[in-house]
Scaffold this active site. Structure first.
Site, PDB file in Angstrom:
ATOM      1  N   ARG A   2       0.810  -1.216   0.000  1.00  0.00           N
ATOM      2  CA  ARG A   2       0.000   0.000   0.000  1.00  0.00           C
ATOM      3  C   ARG A   2       0.852   1.280   0.000  1.00  0.00           C
ATOM      4  NH1 ARG A   2      -3.597  -2.316   4.866  1.00  0.00           N
ATOM      5  NH2 ARG A   2      -1.716  -3.595   5.064  1.00  0.00           N
ATOM      6  N   GLY A  12       1.855 -14.051   5.216  1.00  0.00           N
ATOM      7  CA  GLY A  12       1.033 -13.585   6.327  1.00  0.00           C
ATOM      8  C   GLY A  12       1.797 -13.487   7.642  1.00  0.00           C
ATOM      9  N   TYR A  53      31.826  34.406  -3.238  1.00  0.00           N
ATOM     10  CA  TYR A  53      32.135  33.000  -2.965  1.00  0.00           C
ATOM     11  C   TYR A  53      33.462  32.926  -2.235  1.00  0.00           C
ATOM     12  CZ  TYR A  53      33.732  28.276  -3.251  1.00  0.00           C
ATOM     13  OH  TYR A  53      34.215  27.044  -2.898  1.00  0.00           O
ATOM     14  N   GLU A 111     -10.154  -9.873  10.797  1.00  0.00           N
ATOM     15  CA  GLU A 111      -9.526  -8.897   9.897  1.00  0.00           C
ATOM     16  C   GLU A 111     -10.591  -8.124   9.142  1.00  0.00           C
ATOM     17  OE1 GLU A 111      -6.216  -8.119   9.809  1.00  0.00           O
ATOM     18  OE2 GLU A 111      -6.467  -9.341  11.614  1.00  0.00           O
TER      19      GLU A 111
HETATM   20  C1  UD1 Z   1      -2.165  -6.291  11.121  1.00  0.00           C
HETATM   21  C2  UD1 Z   1      -3.129  -7.229  11.852  1.00  0.00           C
HETATM   22  C3  UD1 Z   1      -4.375  -6.438  12.238  1.00  0.00           C
HETATM   23  C4  UD1 Z   1      -3.986  -5.259  13.107  1.00  0.00           C
HETATM   24  C5  UD1 Z   1      -2.937  -4.390  12.416  1.00  0.00           C
HETATM   25  C6  UD1 Z   1      -2.391  -3.380  13.389  1.00  0.00           C
HETATM   26  C7  UD1 Z   1      -2.780  -9.474  10.939  1.00  0.00           C
HETATM   27  C8  UD1 Z   1      -3.338 -10.547  10.080  1.00  0.00           C
HETATM   28  N1  UD1 Z   1      -3.474  -8.329  11.012  1.00  0.00           N
HETATM   29  O1  UD1 Z   1      -2.805  -5.881   9.929  1.00  0.00           O
HETATM   30  O2  UD1 Z   1      -5.273  -7.282  12.957  1.00  0.00           O
HETATM   31  O3  UD1 Z   1      -5.127  -4.491  13.434  1.00  0.00           O
HETATM   32  O4  UD1 Z   1      -1.838  -5.190  11.965  1.00  0.00           O
HETATM   33  O5  UD1 Z   1      -1.558  -2.436  12.777  1.00  0.00           O
HETATM   34  O6  UD1 Z   1      -1.767  -9.666  11.574  1.00  0.00           O
HETATM   35  N2  UD1 Z   1       4.604  -9.096   7.813  1.00  0.00           N
HETATM   36  C9  UD1 Z   1       5.590 -10.057   7.692  1.00  0.00           C
HETATM   37  N3  UD1 Z   1       5.363 -11.150   6.902  1.00  0.00           N
HETATM   38  C10 UD1 Z   1       4.198 -11.325   6.248  1.00  0.00           C
HETATM   39  C11 UD1 Z   1       3.180 -10.350   6.368  1.00  0.00           C
HETATM   40  C12 UD1 Z   1       3.421  -9.242   7.169  1.00  0.00           C
HETATM   41  O7  UD1 Z   1       6.660  -9.938   8.275  1.00  0.00           O
HETATM   42  O8  UD1 Z   1       4.070 -12.353   5.556  1.00  0.00           O
HETATM   43  C13 UD1 Z   1       4.865  -7.907   8.636  1.00  0.00           C
HETATM   44  C14 UD1 Z   1       4.759  -6.631   7.850  1.00  0.00           C
HETATM   45  O9  UD1 Z   1       6.042  -6.282   7.298  1.00  0.00           O
HETATM   46  C15 UD1 Z   1       4.284  -5.622   8.870  1.00  0.00           C
HETATM   47  C16 UD1 Z   1       3.542  -6.467   9.895  1.00  0.00           C
HETATM   48  O10 UD1 Z   1       3.890  -7.799   9.635  1.00  0.00           O
HETATM   49  O11 UD1 Z   1       5.341  -4.950   9.499  1.00  0.00           O
HETATM   50  C17 UD1 Z   1       2.038  -6.285   9.779  1.00  0.00           C
HETATM   51  O12 UD1 Z   1       1.629  -6.554   8.466  1.00  0.00           O
HETATM   52  P1  UD1 Z   1       0.558  -5.633   7.717  1.00  0.00           P
HETATM   53  O13 UD1 Z   1       0.369  -6.168   6.353  1.00  0.00           O
HETATM   54  O14 UD1 Z   1       0.889  -4.210   7.878  1.00  0.00           O
HETATM   55  O15 UD1 Z   1      -0.748  -5.996   8.597  1.00  0.00           O
HETATM   56  P2  UD1 Z   1      -2.066  -5.126   8.714  1.00  0.00           P
HETATM   57  O16 UD1 Z   1      -2.872  -5.335   7.505  1.00  0.00           O
HETATM   58  O17 UD1 Z   1      -1.748  -3.756   9.101  1.00  0.00           O
HETATM   59 CA    CA Z   2       0.027  -2.559   9.234  1.00  0.00          CA
END
Ligand code: UD1
Ligand code: CA
Length: 476
Positions: A10, A77, A365, A154
């Site tokens: 995003r 995830g 300068y 979610e």
């Molecule tokens: C996540 C939570 C959501 C919460 C929100 C808070 C989940 C499924 N959802 O959503 O409930 O309200 O954070 O800010 O956890 N990441 C990895 N590996 C992956 C996917 C993500 O390391 O495969 C890391 C991302 O880099 C990031 C963090 O996990 O730093 C959260 O991922 P993001 O995609 O931002 O989750 P949200 O959709 O914000």
């Molecule tokens: Ca996030």
């Protein structure tokens, strides 16, 4: 465990999300700074997308720390990220805190609070929760009739009714290790995003009858950053905190909402900062100094009572007590403007020290130079410091007067008390108390202006006549 493997789709960026800067510092660096304030913390960072760049940033920012880094090659995830890192957890700890990597404002004490609450509740899972006016994008917290947390749903899996819930998952958890190791393999990707959700562990724990705790955490620390609009909002709230801190400590900020001040900047009492200034890095502005509108200062030092007039740019430069710089001055690295000295408009200094009370007021300068005290540098003076291969120094002694439009062809030295006539091109050293003139002698021919005008007028008229006439050709 810090989860930072995601691409941050995003953000729509070539750069991994956690390397985007919030107030001059990458998100991940901010988060780690807070976490490393916690004692007895063993850190595991999950990296994936652009992991080399992220790891490099981390090791540059914290050269003495050696966090364990786990590679999550495919980002399937948050649950999958934790599953990947489980095998790498150090032996010993019985509790595992997990933090999303996109929470740059999280404080160490908030995480400690969640870990403590986890211990007190003897919970399998503890999740930080917060009330949001606009919960869009967050996982919603479901509670049962007794107010116990039963599930995190979610955004994309919510029913319309669940969407209206304003209590959300903050992205900060504590797990009992035994539960985590047992439950993570049970996660499934049967959901809207086809991912393994870490958040499903809440429902897993609740269903097997293990204790789940929901702990309120401050939303101003836990606004997750998913796109650049959110990043700007978080940055703004951080800036507001920084500015308020300075104002409460005795600094006047004019139109504070327009000034940018890195947290690393020091502003002493009775400093005044005008609208639209940007102060970066290790900049220090000492007591009573004034930085007027639109100035940009990086790693600079402005002495007590000094005044930086509008739209000046300073980089690794020092301005000493009561000196005045600008408007429209540029002080490049290594500039040192002495006490009571003056640097005026369209003057550029680089690796040049200007002694106490000296002036360079207009259009100059001055590079690689050393200018003594009470020197006057006339308008349009240039230190010709570069021969295409190397830089050379110009040294000007105390009390020298350099007339306007002079060039100092370095290396060159002007002895103290000397006088350089306007328009001089100085190529050799001048001993003290001398008058140096290095320009063509003036020639005056009285009455010749009239004759010259007549000649030029005749030529102009001839040029306008139609061609072919006796006089139509060009004359020399
Ligand atoms: C996540 C939570 C959501 C919460 C929100 C808070 C989940 C499924 N959802 O959503 O409930 O309200 O954070 O800010 O956890 N990441 C990895 N590996 C992956 C996917 C993500 O390391 O495969 C890391 C991302 O880099 C990031 C963090 O996990 O730093 C959260 O991922 P993001 O995609 O931002 O989750 P949200 O959709 O914000
Ligand atoms: Ca996030």
């Amino acid at each position: 465990m810090v989860l930072a493997a995601g691409k941050g789709t995003r953000m729509r960026s070539e750069r991994p999300k956690v390397l985007h800067e919030v107030l001059g510092k990458p998100m991940i660096v901010r988060l780690l700074e807070s976490l490393w304030k916690i004692e007895r913390l063993q850190l595991v960072i999950v990296l994936g997308h652009e992991h080399r760049a992220v790891a490099r940033t981390v090791s540059r920012a914290f050269p003495r720390r050696r966090p364990r880094i786990v590679l999550q090659r495919e980002q399937r995830g948050t649950g999958h990220a934790v599953a990947t890192a489980l095998a790498e957890l150090p032996r010993g700890p019985r509790r595992v805190a997990v933090v999303n990597g996109d929470l740059p404002l999280l404080s160490g004490s908030t995480l400690e609070g969640v870990v403590e609450a986890h211990g007190a509740a003897r919970a399998a899972v503890t999740v930080g929760t917060m009330e949001m006016a606009d919960p869009t994008g967050y996982g919603r917290i479901l509670r049962d009739g007794e107010g116990r947390v039963t599930e995190v749903v979610e955004q994309s899996d919510c029913t319309p009714r669940q969407r209206r819930i304003r209590e959300v998952n903050a992205g900060l958890y504590c797990f009992s290790r035994a539960f985590l190791e047992r439950a993570v393999p049970l996660l499934s990707s049967a959901n809207a995003q086809g991912e393994l959700y870490l958040t499903d562990l809440v429902a897993l724990a609740a269903r097997e009858g293990s204790a789940v705790a929901g702990v309120p955490v401050p939303p101003e620390e836990l606004t997750g950053i998913n796109d650049r609009a959110e990043l700007a909002r978080v940055e703004r709230s951080l800036l507001e905190r920084v500015r308020d801190g300075h104002m409460r400590a005795g600094v006047t900020l004019r139109m504070p909402e327009t000034t940018w001040i890195d947290e690393s900047v020091t502003l002493e009492r009775d400093v005044v900062v005008g609208p639209g200034c940007m102060l970066h890095g290790t900049t220090v502005v000492e007591t009573g100094a004034v930085v007027e509108a639109g100035c940009v200062i990086r790693d600079g030092r402005v002495g007590p009572g000094a005044r930086i007039r509008p739209y000046s740019v300073l980089e690794e430069a020092v301005v000493r007590r009561d000196a005045v710089v600008g408007p429209f001055a540029r002080l490049r690295p290594g500039s040192d403007v002495g006490p009571d000295a003056r640097v005026g408009n369209f003057v550029e200094l680089k690796k040049t020290a200007l002694g106490a009370g000296s002036k360079a007021n207009h259009l100059s300068y001055l590079g690689d130079g050393e200018v003594g005290e009470d020197v006057n540098i006339g308008a349009g003076t240039i230190f010709c410091n570069y021969d295409g291969f190397s830089k050379h120094r110009t040294v000007i002694g105390d009390g020298v007067f350099v007339g306007s439009d002079s060039q100092m062809v370095a290396p060159v030295e002007i002895g103290r008390g000397s006088y350089v006539g306007s328009g001089s091109t100085i190529t050799s050293d001048v001993p003290p108390d001398s008058l140096a003139l290095a320009r063509a002698r003036q020639v005056v021919k009285e009455g010749r202006a009239r004759a010259l005008r007549a000649l030029l007028e005749g030529r102009a008229r001839a040029a306008k006549r139609p061609p072919g006439g006796r006089d139509g050709g060009r004359r020399s």
